[in-house]
Enzyme design. Sequence first.
Site, PDB file in Angstrom:
ATOM      1  N   GLU A 186       1.072  -1.109   0.183  1.00  0.00           N
ATOM      2  CA  GLU A 186       0.096  -0.041   0.030  1.00  0.00           C
ATOM      3  C   GLU A 186       0.792   1.257   0.039  1.00  0.00           C
ATOM      4  OE1 GLU A 186      -2.910   2.243   3.193  1.00  0.00           O
ATOM      5  OE2 GLU A 186      -3.214  -0.010   2.898  1.00  0.00           O
TER       6      GLU A 186
ATOM      7  N   ASP B  76       0.012   5.691   0.200  1.00  0.00           N
ATOM      8  CA  ASP B  76      -1.079   6.506   0.328  1.00  0.00           C
ATOM      9  C   ASP B  76      -0.659   7.702   0.904  1.00  0.00           C
ATOM     10  OD1 ASP B  76      -1.747   6.519   3.157  1.00  0.00           O
ATOM     11  OD2 ASP B  76      -2.413   4.320   2.812  1.00  0.00           O
TER      12      ASP B  76
ATOM     13  N   GLU C 199      -2.799  10.531   3.413  1.00  0.00           N
ATOM     14  CA  GLU C 199      -4.089  10.313   4.283  1.00  0.00           C
ATOM     15  C   GLU C 199      -4.145  11.830   5.105  1.00  0.00           C
ATOM     16  OE1 GLU C 199      -4.288   7.285   7.058  1.00  0.00           O
ATOM     17  OE2 GLU C 199      -4.593   5.703   5.685  1.00  0.00           O
TER      18      GLU C 199
END
Length: 122
Positions: free
Chosen positions: A38, A40, A42
Amino acid sequence: YLHGFFGASIKLPSDYAAGVVVAFYMSNGDVFEKAHDELDFEFLGNIRGREWRVQTNVYGNGSTAVGREERYGLWFDPTEDYHRYSILWSNQRIIFYIDDIPIREVVRSQAMGGDFPSKPMS
């Protein structure tokens, strides 16, 4: 996708947003439940008047011990306009950008072993 340059233009909600998570991410958790990768950005919500922070996450092979999350203060109010959040992912490094400014780089090392994201993600 297996490597590439990925980006999104995001403008955050301006009202009370504590408890709201806005995210731009890539993952393969639907295919590799216990060994997912993963990458990302956020935004963990905010209370009006507080400084905005962004969190970047890097997980490889299901590991939460290597890479992990890092948080950064933003030098602008992300509720006033759209900003570009991008990830450059190659087999040797991962670079996170905000408005074309690099904010984090993760370089693949021998110590990371299989914990560097290396499986296709969407």
